[in-house]
Design a protein around this motif. Structure first.
Motif, PDB file in Angstrom:
ATOM      1  N   ILE A  70       0.888  -1.166   0.000  1.00 20.44           N
ATOM      2  CA  ILE A  70       0.000   0.000   0.000  1.00 20.44           C
ATOM      3  C   ILE A  70       0.925   1.215   0.000  1.00 20.44           C
ATOM      4  CG2 ILE A  70      -1.811   1.262   1.199  1.00 20.44           C
ATOM      5  CD1 ILE A  70      -2.769  -1.466   0.267  1.00 20.44           C
ATOM      6  N   THR A  71       0.807   2.044  -1.017  1.00 22.67           N
ATOM      7  CA  THR A  71       1.644   3.239  -1.117  1.00 22.67           C
ATOM      8  C   THR A  71       0.746   4.467  -1.240  1.00 22.67           C
ATOM      9  OG1 THR A  71       1.783   3.010  -3.518  1.00 22.67           O
ATOM     10  CG2 THR A  71       3.569   2.038  -2.219  1.00 22.67           C
ATOM     11  N   GLY A  72       1.311   5.603  -0.934  1.00 27.41           N
ATOM     12  CA  GLY A  72       0.535   6.833  -1.052  1.00 27.41           C
ATOM     13  C   GLY A  72       1.354   8.049  -0.692  1.00 27.41           C
ATOM     14  N   LYS A  73       0.647   9.161  -0.613  1.00 26.01           N
ATOM     15  CA  LYS A  73       1.290  10.433  -0.314  1.00 26.01           C
ATOM     16  C   LYS A  73       0.418  11.231   0.647  1.00 26.01           C
ATOM     17  CE  LYS A  73       3.532  14.293  -2.532  1.00 26.01           C
ATOM     18  NZ  LYS A  73       4.963  14.174  -2.562  1.00 26.01           N
ATOM     19  N   ALA A  74       1.070  11.906   1.565  1.00 22.23           N
ATOM     20  CA  ALA A  74       0.390  12.778   2.520  1.00 22.23           C
ATOM     21  C   ALA A  74       0.719  14.218   2.171  1.00 22.23           C
ATOM     22  CB  ALA A  74       0.858  12.466   3.942  1.00 22.23           C
ATOM     23  N   VAL A  83       1.549   6.959   9.825  1.00 20.70           N
ATOM     24  CA  VAL A  83       0.361   6.521   9.104  1.00 20.70           C
ATOM     25  C   VAL A  83       0.124   5.047   9.440  1.00 20.70           C
ATOM     26  CG1 VAL A  83       0.518   8.192   7.222  1.00 20.70           C
ATOM     27  CG2 VAL A  83       1.681   6.016   7.000  1.00 20.70           C
ATOM     28  N   THR A  84      -1.138   4.698   9.636  1.00 17.63           N
ATOM     29  CA  THR A  84      -1.513   3.344  10.039  1.00 17.63           C
ATOM     30  C   THR A  84      -2.542   2.798   9.069  1.00 17.63           C
ATOM     31  OG1 THR A  84      -1.132   3.930  12.352  1.00 17.63           O
ATOM     32  CG2 THR A  84      -2.440   1.948  11.940  1.00 17.63           C
ATOM     33  N   LEU A  85      -2.408   1.523   8.707  1.00 16.83           N
ATOM     34  CA  LEU A  85      -3.351   0.859   7.821  1.00 16.83           C
ATOM     35  C   LEU A  85      -4.514   0.324   8.645  1.00 16.83           C
ATOM     36  CD1 LEU A  85      -3.856  -0.084   4.885  1.00 16.83           C
ATOM     37  CD2 LEU A  85      -2.737  -2.229   5.517  1.00 16.83           C
ATOM     38  N   GLN A  86      -5.728   0.543   8.152  1.00 16.46           N
ATOM     39  CA  GLN A  86      -6.931   0.025   8.810  1.00 16.46           C
ATOM     40  C   GLN A  86      -7.695  -0.858   7.833  1.00 16.46           C
ATOM     41  OE1 GLN A  86      -9.139   3.487  10.170  1.00 16.46           O
ATOM     42  NE2 GLN A  86      -8.176   3.359  12.185  1.00 16.46           N
ATOM     43  N   GLN A  87      -8.414  -1.830   8.398  1.00 20.40           N
ATOM     44  CA  GLN A  87      -9.230  -2.751   7.621  1.00 20.40           C
ATOM     45  C   GLN A  87     -10.636  -2.755   8.202  1.00 20.40           C
ATOM     46  OE1 GLN A  87      -8.346  -6.942   8.269  1.00 20.40           O
ATOM     47  NE2 GLN A  87      -8.623  -7.358   6.084  1.00 20.40           N
ATOM     48  N   LYS A  88     -11.629  -2.772   7.318  1.00 22.29           N
ATOM     49  CA  LYS A  88     -13.016  -2.810   7.783  1.00 22.29           C
ATOM     50  C   LYS A  88     -13.363  -4.262   8.108  1.00 22.29           C
ATOM     51  CE  LYS A  88     -17.180  -0.294   6.963  1.00 22.29           C
ATOM     52  NZ  LYS A  88     -17.896   0.551   6.015  1.00 22.29           N
ATOM     53  N   GLN A  89     -13.701  -4.499   9.375  1.00 20.01           N
ATOM     54  CA  GLN A  89     -14.052  -5.835   9.850  1.00 20.01           C
ATOM     55  C   GLN A  89     -15.389  -5.758  10.568  1.00 20.01           C
ATOM     56  OE1 GLN A  89     -10.844  -7.206  12.363  1.00 20.01           O
ATOM     57  NE2 GLN A  89      -9.318  -7.039  10.739  1.00 20.01           N
ATOM     58  N   ARG A  90     -16.369  -6.487  10.061  1.00 18.10           N
ATOM     59  CA  ARG A  90     -17.724  -6.511  10.640  1.00 18.10           C
ATOM     60  C   ARG A  90     -18.288  -5.099  10.822  1.00 18.10           C
ATOM     61  NH1 ARG A  90     -14.976 -10.270  14.112  1.00 18.10           N
ATOM     62  NH2 ARG A  90     -15.324 -12.381  13.340  1.00 18.10           N
ATOM     63  N   SER A  99       2.215  -0.036  10.153  1.00 13.81           N
ATOM     64  CA  SER A  99       2.307   1.418  10.198  1.00 13.81           C
ATOM     65  C   SER A  99       3.715   1.828   9.813  1.00 13.81           C
ATOM     66  CB  SER A  99       1.939   1.961  11.582  1.00 13.81           C
ATOM     67  OG  SER A  99       2.869   1.519  12.539  1.00 13.81           O
ATOM     68  N   THR A 100       3.848   3.078   9.412  1.00 17.69           N
ATOM     69  CA  THR A 100       5.140   3.642   9.034  1.00 17.69           C
ATOM     70  C   THR A 100       5.048   5.151   9.199  1.00 17.69           C
ATOM     71  OG1 THR A 100       6.862   3.642   7.330  1.00 17.69           O
ATOM     72  CG2 THR A 100       4.594   3.891   6.568  1.00 17.69           C
ATOM     73  N   THR A 104      10.340  12.835   3.725  1.00 15.47           N
ATOM     74  CA  THR A 104      10.372  14.298   3.601  1.00 15.47           C
ATOM     75  C   THR A 104       9.467  14.825   2.494  1.00 15.47           C
ATOM     76  OG1 THR A 104      12.333  14.129   2.202  1.00 15.47           O
ATOM     77  CG2 THR A 104      12.691  14.547   4.550  1.00 15.47           C
ATOM     78  N   SER A 105       9.180  13.994   1.490  1.00 11.03           N
ATOM     79  CA  SER A 105       8.280  14.444   0.423  1.00 11.03           C
ATOM     80  C   SER A 105       6.827  14.068   0.705  1.00 11.03           C
ATOM     81  CB  SER A 105       8.709  13.860  -0.925  1.00 11.03           C
ATOM     82  OG  SER A 105       8.545  12.457  -0.922  1.00 11.03           O
ATOM     83  N   GLY A 106       6.562  13.408   1.844  1.00 10.65           N
ATOM     84  CA  GLY A 106       5.202  13.043   2.224  1.00 10.65           C
ATOM     85  C   GLY A 106       4.791  11.656   1.771  1.00 10.65           C
ATOM     86  N   SER A 107       5.657  10.943   1.060  1.00  8.85           N
ATOM     87  CA  SER A 107       5.322   9.603   0.572  1.00  8.85           C
ATOM     88  C   SER A 107       5.493   8.558   1.669  1.00  8.85           C
ATOM     89  CB  SER A 107       6.216   9.239  -0.609  1.00  8.85           C
ATOM     90  OG  SER A 107       6.009  10.132  -1.667  1.00  8.85           O
ATOM     91  N   TYR A 108       4.801   7.434   1.499  1.00 12.37           N
ATOM     92  CA  TYR A 108       4.942   6.321   2.433  1.00 12.37           C
ATOM     93  C   TYR A 108       4.697   5.014   1.673  1.00 12.37           C
ATOM     94  CZ  TYR A 108      -0.109   5.932   2.383  1.00 12.37           C
ATOM     95  OH  TYR A 108      -1.405   5.761   1.968  1.00 12.37           O
ATOM     96  N   GLY A 109       5.120   3.917   2.269  1.00 16.24           N
ATOM     97  CA  GLY A 109       4.884   2.591   1.706  1.00 16.24           C
ATOM     98  C   GLY A 109       4.748   1.575   2.823  1.00 16.24           C
ATOM     99  N   LEU A 110       3.758   0.692   2.703  1.00 11.45           N
ATOM    100  CA  LEU A 110       3.506  -0.352   3.702  1.00 11.45           C
ATOM    101  C   LEU A 110       3.448  -1.708   3.011  1.00 11.45           C
ATOM    102  CD1 LEU A 110       0.513   1.380   5.508  1.00 11.45           C
ATOM    103  CD2 LEU A 110       2.702   0.892   6.575  1.00 11.45           C
ATOM    104  N   ARG A 111       3.896  -2.743   3.696  1.00  9.95           N
ATOM    105  CA  ARG A 111       3.738  -4.113   3.221  1.00  9.95           C
ATOM    106  C   ARG A 111       2.765  -4.813   4.153  1.00  9.95           C
ATOM    107  NH1 ARG A 111       9.793  -5.974   1.439  1.00  9.95           N
ATOM    108  NH2 ARG A 111      10.195  -4.110   0.228  1.00  9.95           N
ATOM    109  N   VAL A 112       1.847  -5.558   3.571  1.00  8.57           N
ATOM    110  CA  VAL A 112       0.819  -6.204   4.383  1.00  8.57           C
ATOM    111  C   VAL A 112       0.440  -7.542   3.758  1.00  8.57           C
ATOM    112  CG1 VAL A 112      -1.093  -5.014   3.236  1.00  8.57           C
ATOM    113  CG2 VAL A 112      -1.389  -5.826   5.562  1.00  8.57           C
TER     114      VAL A 112
END
Length: 139
Positions: A70-74, A83-90, A99-100, A104-112
């Motif tokens: 999951i990658t993105g920019k803030a 930044v923390t990854l959330q999942q909709k459960q029930r 989380s990560t 400095t450019s606002g980018s992030y990357g998570l492995r899940v």
């Protein structure tokens, strides 16, 4: 007629020049005493931009427990914001142990790795800032 207009313009220019230099000293003294006109506030911008997060999955379909990114920019958040990854459960959003921090450019990357089979709705959150929902199907 032309001479009258020319004399009038010259007289106005001379009076303006004399009046400007004569009024300069009293106006400066009045400003120093705080009696001058109110200063107009200078605005760099009307409102600071609201913080935003984006999120994108590396795949829309994965097998159970297969790693995906999951990658993105803030924007509008400080560098190093968590930044923390959330999942909709029930019907409720649950934080995943993924989380990560933003660079400095606002980018992030998570492995899940996801184990819940079917359509998984994911989002990234940082404080009160939430990304749009990303859907990943797990088979």
């Amino acid at each position: 007629m032309r001479n009258i207009r020319r004399r009038s313009l010259l007289r106005t220019a001379a009076v303006s020049a004399l009046a400007g230099s004569a009024l300069l000293i009293p106006a400066t003294a009045a400003l120093a005493d705080g009696l001058g006109p109110e200063p107009h506030p200078v605005h760099a911008s009307a409102e600071p931009a609201a913080a935003t997060l984006t999120a994108k999955a590396s795949a829309s379909h994965v097998r159970a427990w297969q790693e995906l990114r999951i990658t993105g920019k803030a924007t509008g958040l400080k560098a190093g914001s968590k930044v923390t990854l959330q999942q909709k459960q029930r019907g409720a959003w649950k934080a995943l142990p993924a989380s990560t921090v933003t660079n400095t450019s606002g980018s992030y990357g998570l492995r899940v790795k996801l184990g819940l089979k079917g359509k998984n709705e994911l989002r990234v959150i940082s404080g009160a800032t939430v990304s749009p929902v990303v859907s990943v199907t797990v088979s």
